[in-house]
Design a protein around this motif. Structure first.
Motif: not given
Length: 181
Positions: A72-81
């Motif tokens: 999970x990318x940094x952006x994905x971590x923020x979204x809890x993807x």
């Protein structure tokens, strides 16, 4: 059907954010995508602009599955993807009648967030007898297991020391632990 470059970008972002060494090389990713094309169940989460932010892939053989791609990318971590792709993949595997999945290794000290995520899925930690125990004589097995046990203690001490931050004007000595090769 992701491109190896997309997968590598997500891994690179995750490694950068977490300060990890390379988890998957381009060649390893390409080989997984090529050689497990029929057995690899892969779910992805894209952001609103269509960029891949989280990826989870399990190799499914019969009623068992093994996590082989998980980033999970940094952006994905923020979204809890990662939660979304995990849930979607579990639902998919339930439809395939998969009974168990190996979520891969855990490190409760060095990688507590991933450990907590896997534990909270309801997974149970299992310890496997390693090839070292099968392939060596009793005295080498004892020596190897002793060295591995010391390595775990060193890792725990390192994790504890990372939490300690001395005052700016304090004298600090850095000692590098010796690790077995």
């Amino acid at each position: 059907n992701p491109r190896a470059e997309e997968v590598l970008e997500v891994y690179t972002s995750m490694q950068h954010v977490k300060g990890l060494e390379e988890q998957q090389s381009r060649e390893e990713i390409e080989q997984l995508l090529k050689n497990f094309k029929q057995e690899l169940v892969l779910y992805r989460c894209d952001d609103e602009s269509g960029e891949l932010v989280s990826l989870l892939g399990w190799v499914v053989l019969g009623k068992r599955a093994w996590a082989v791609l998980w980033a999970t990318s940094e952006a994905g971590r923020k979204l809890q993807a990662s939660h979304a792709v995990f849930w979607a993949l579990v639902q998919h595997c339930l439809r395939l009648k998969v009974e168990s999945c190996d979520l891969a290794g855990i490190d409760p000290v060095g990688n507590h967030g991933v450990y907590r995520f896997k534990r909270d899925t309801g997974a149970v930690a299992l310890e496997y007898l390693g090839e070292w125990d099968w392939a060596t004589g009793p005295w080498m097995r004892w020596l190897g297991n002793w060295a591995i046990a010391r390595r775990c203690e060193v890792k725990k001490a390192e994790a504890a020391l990372k939490k300690f931050r001395p005052a700016k004007d304090a004298l600090t000595t850095v000692v590098s632990p010796v690790r077995p090769v």
